[in-house]
Design an enzyme around this catalytic site. Sequence first.
Site, PDB file in Angstrom:
ATOM      1  N   LYS A 137       1.052  -1.159  -0.109  1.00  0.00           N
ATOM      2  CA  LYS A 137      -0.067  -0.041   0.069  1.00  0.00           C
ATOM      3  C   LYS A 137       0.893   1.173  -0.117  1.00  0.00           C
ATOM      4  O   LYS A 137       2.074   1.075   0.311  1.00  0.00           O
ATOM      5  CB  LYS A 137      -0.833   0.063   1.232  1.00  0.00           C
ATOM      6  CG  LYS A 137      -0.184   0.046   2.744  1.00  0.00           C
ATOM      7  CD  LYS A 137      -0.816   0.272   3.664  1.00  0.00           C
ATOM      8  CE  LYS A 137      -1.267   1.879   3.781  1.00  0.00           C
ATOM      9  NZ  LYS A 137      -0.333   2.547   4.493  1.00  0.00           N
ATOM     10  N   HIS A 167      -0.946  -5.449   5.855  1.00  0.00           N
ATOM     11  CA  HIS A 167      -0.125  -6.333   6.662  1.00  0.00           C
ATOM     12  C   HIS A 167      -0.926  -6.311   8.167  1.00  0.00           C
ATOM     13  O   HIS A 167      -0.681  -7.324   8.922  1.00  0.00           O
ATOM     14  CB  HIS A 167       1.097  -5.523   7.031  1.00  0.00           C
ATOM     15  CG  HIS A 167       1.163  -4.266   7.923  1.00  0.00           C
ATOM     16  ND1 HIS A 167       0.829  -3.271   7.509  1.00  0.00           N
ATOM     17  CD2 HIS A 167       1.474  -4.071   9.394  1.00  0.00           C
ATOM     18  CE1 HIS A 167       0.963  -2.351   8.666  1.00  0.00           C
ATOM     19  NE2 HIS A 167       1.373  -2.882   9.660  1.00  0.00           N
ATOM     20  N   LYS A 171      -1.606  -9.867  11.336  1.00  0.00           N
ATOM     21  CA  LYS A 171      -1.459  -9.540  12.630  1.00  0.00           C
ATOM     22  C   LYS A 171      -2.161 -10.861  13.337  1.00  0.00           C
ATOM     23  O   LYS A 171      -3.226 -11.288  12.918  1.00  0.00           O
ATOM     24  CB  LYS A 171      -1.929  -8.309  13.179  1.00  0.00           C
ATOM     25  CG  LYS A 171      -1.010  -7.170  12.700  1.00  0.00           C
ATOM     26  CD  LYS A 171      -1.316  -5.971  13.483  1.00  0.00           C
ATOM     27  CE  LYS A 171      -0.642  -4.722  12.829  1.00  0.00           C
ATOM     28  NZ  LYS A 171       0.721  -4.647  13.338  1.00  0.00           N
ATOM     29  N   GLU A 205      -1.144   5.526  17.528  1.00  0.00           N
ATOM     30  CA  GLU A 205       0.543   5.328  17.607  1.00  0.00           C
ATOM     31  C   GLU A 205       1.216   6.672  18.307  1.00  0.00           C
ATOM     32  O   GLU A 205       0.408   7.555  18.378  1.00  0.00           O
ATOM     33  CB  GLU A 205       0.717   5.371  15.924  1.00  0.00           C
ATOM     34  CG  GLU A 205       0.343   4.318  15.080  1.00  0.00           C
ATOM     35  CD  GLU A 205       1.020   4.596  13.837  1.00  0.00           C
ATOM     36  OE1 GLU A 205       1.938   3.906  13.395  1.00  0.00           O
ATOM     37  OE2 GLU A 205       0.379   5.311  12.842  1.00  0.00           O
ATOM     38  N   ASP A 224      -3.902   6.529   4.650  1.00  0.00           N
ATOM     39  CA  ASP A 224      -2.832   5.791   4.990  1.00  0.00           C
ATOM     40  C   ASP A 224      -3.379   4.586   5.956  1.00  0.00           C
ATOM     41  O   ASP A 224      -2.874   3.570   6.110  1.00  0.00           O
ATOM     42  CB  ASP A 224      -1.598   6.703   5.841  1.00  0.00           C
ATOM     43  CG  ASP A 224      -0.603   6.040   6.231  1.00  0.00           C
ATOM     44  OD1 ASP A 224       0.147   5.353   5.501  1.00  0.00           O
ATOM     45  OD2 ASP A 224      -0.220   5.959   7.594  1.00  0.00           O
ATOM     46  N   HIS A 229      -6.202  -0.644   6.396  1.00  0.00           N
ATOM     47  CA  HIS A 229      -6.232  -1.351   7.567  1.00  0.00           C
ATOM     48  C   HIS A 229      -7.461  -1.208   8.605  1.00  0.00           C
ATOM     49  O   HIS A 229      -7.891  -2.468   8.918  1.00  0.00           O
ATOM     50  CB  HIS A 229      -4.985  -0.794   8.414  1.00  0.00           C
ATOM     51  CG  HIS A 229      -3.872  -0.813   7.940  1.00  0.00           C
ATOM     52  ND1 HIS A 229      -3.335  -1.761   6.911  1.00  0.00           N
ATOM     53  CD2 HIS A 229      -2.769  -0.096   8.046  1.00  0.00           C
ATOM     54  CE1 HIS A 229      -2.156  -1.423   6.637  1.00  0.00           C
ATOM     55  NE2 HIS A 229      -1.678  -0.177   7.167  1.00  0.00           N
ATOM     56  N   LYS A 328      -1.361   9.674  14.814  1.00  0.00           N
ATOM     57  CA  LYS A 328      -0.254   9.657  15.197  1.00  0.00           C
ATOM     58  C   LYS A 328       0.212  10.534  16.369  1.00  0.00           C
ATOM     59  O   LYS A 328      -0.680  11.455  16.633  1.00  0.00           O
ATOM     60  CB  LYS A 328       0.732  10.168  13.934  1.00  0.00           C
ATOM     61  CG  LYS A 328       0.617   9.347  12.675  1.00  0.00           C
ATOM     62  CD  LYS A 328       1.993   8.931  12.254  1.00  0.00           C
ATOM     63  CE  LYS A 328       1.491   7.958  10.964  1.00  0.00           C
ATOM     64  NZ  LYS A 328       1.783   6.509  11.166  1.00  0.00           N
TER      65      LYS A 328
HETATM   66  C1  BG6 Z   1       1.504   1.500   7.641  1.00  0.00           C
HETATM   67  C2  BG6 Z   1       1.345   3.164   7.681  1.00  0.00           C
HETATM   68  O1  BG6 Z   1       0.502   1.031   6.717  1.00  0.00           O
HETATM   69  O2  BG6 Z   1       1.042   1.194   9.114  1.00  0.00           O
HETATM   70  C3  BG6 Z   1       2.101   3.764   8.698  1.00  0.00           C
HETATM   71  O3  BG6 Z   1       1.735   3.546   6.451  1.00  0.00           O
HETATM   72  C4  BG6 Z   1       1.693   3.031  10.212  1.00  0.00           C
HETATM   73  O4  BG6 Z   1       1.840   5.025   8.765  1.00  0.00           O
HETATM   74  C5  BG6 Z   1       1.756   1.543  10.211  1.00  0.00           C
HETATM   75  O5  BG6 Z   1       2.698   3.631  11.077  1.00  0.00           O
HETATM   76  C6  BG6 Z   1       1.282   1.012  11.354  1.00  0.00           C
HETATM   77  O6  BG6 Z   1       1.584  -0.191  11.368  1.00  0.00           O
HETATM   78  P1  BG6 Z   1       1.714  -1.119  12.647  1.00  0.00           P
HETATM   79  O7  BG6 Z   1       2.012  -2.577  12.491  1.00  0.00           O
HETATM   80  O8  BG6 Z   1       3.133  -0.591  13.316  1.00  0.00           O
HETATM   81  O9  BG6 Z   1       0.640  -1.012  13.696  1.00  0.00           O
END
Ligand code: BG6
Length: 477
Positions: A137, A167, A171, A205, A224, A229, A328
């Site tokens: 992505k 991704h 998880k 985050e 994003d 996700h 964030k």
């Molecule tokens: C990514 C985003 O797809 O996922 C990032 O582009 C984000 O901005 C990240 O930080 C978060 O992934 P995870 O696995 O750390 O929750």
Amino acid sequence: SHVDPFDLVIFGGTGDLAMRKLLPALLHRYVDGQIPEGTRVIGVAREQLDDDGYRAHAREALGERPQLDAFLKLLHYRPLDARKDDGWQAFAEMLDAEPGHVRVFYLSTSPELFEDICNRLGSHGLNRGQSRVVLEKPIGHDLASASHINDAVGRVFDESQIFRIDHYLGKETVQNLLVLRFGNALFEPLWNAGHIDHVQITVAETLGVGRRGAYYDRSGALRDMVQNHMLQLLCMVAMEPPASLSPDAVRDEKLKVLHALKPIDGRNAMQLTVRGQYRAGVVDGQKVPGYQEDLGGKPSDTETFVALKAEIGNWRWAGVPFYLRTGKRLAQRVSEIVVAFKSVPHSIFDATVPLAQNRLVLRLQPDEGVKLWLTIKHPGPGGLRLRHVPLDMSFAEAFGVQQPDAYERLLLDVVRGNPTLFMRRDEVEAAWRWADPILAAWAASGEAPRPYAAGSWGPTAAVALIERDGRTWNEDS
Ligand code: BG6
């Protein structure tokens, strides 16, 4: 299960994702004995490096680890430019030298390059046989650009060869959601508007945009995190039981959820969504700068936080809000799905004490686990005092193993050719079809995102969004 030696080519091989996620994931699988000798991991980027230079890069990114030296021997490097012929012929010959290998082309570059890369792979015959392409992505930045990319990739690779990665689907807890829902008799009968009051999905985050400002500023939190996700998580919560775990059975059900999402557009976006952008603040005891300072002082209206109220227009979910929030530089790194059940219809207990809702909380990170909040009697004499307590299962405590990173599972799924946990073209496009009108409504409003201090839970309007409905964001996690 066992895989044969394969070739994995990482376009964008010197990039952030390769160094922070892909190579560490491969190293873990290697240490676990799942990556056979003879496998080649070939980094590709424009930088002029040789194999040793790339290995040195990787060594620095991976740090001291057991079996690192043996693992680094699997790494190779080829400097290539998607827009120039140089080196492609030799690259093709290098791959053709191992005709028996499954070939995985992992496109971890800007999506503007996907088309050129695929065309070159095609013109060198590298799309044939056991070849697979992984699209990282973002796949485009709106529906039109996503379809354009999908068309371009689809001219070179068959849909069965295309793995669109999200991704989050790798998880552990997300896969566990499937098992909880469909491996237990307890939940499914209650899993509907008759018994569920609302659902919350939080992906918070503490990190800022770091070095990814150039990408992020054109994207923002909705593109994003939400378009991909968070909608995938929502689909896993909301989909009908698939008949099996076959890739299309699962993806057909997710697609129906995406199609059933009620539109958020110019008419209702201001009521149903909140955008925010972080300012300077304190995160984990550290002073951190604001978003625009992270961009080097560039003024920006990009959102780094979004909260919204989604609804799924079908029989199972009519009237059940799905509150989503992500951002964030928030107070805490925590991702969780909360399924809040309706209260009992009538309380036989002391009427002055409101009965709390049963809540099923699936923690994705940092400490993966499941909590089910129940009301019980506080032990001892002194009358019927009610207590709200969790049945709490932490995977780390219960199984004593470190959870594998999502990419570990997904990379090997590509090698094995199993697309169940990858997005099909129509899913990605349906997700954009829902997201585009929100982006358009924001643009038309001309409103800047609301500021929030780094280290907070986002703009207060996000709290108001849910409290207006008489509900609160889950606080215990
Ligand atoms: C990514 C985003 O797809 O996922 C990032 O582009 C984000 O901005 C990240 O930080 C978060 O992934 P995870 O696995 O750390 O929750």
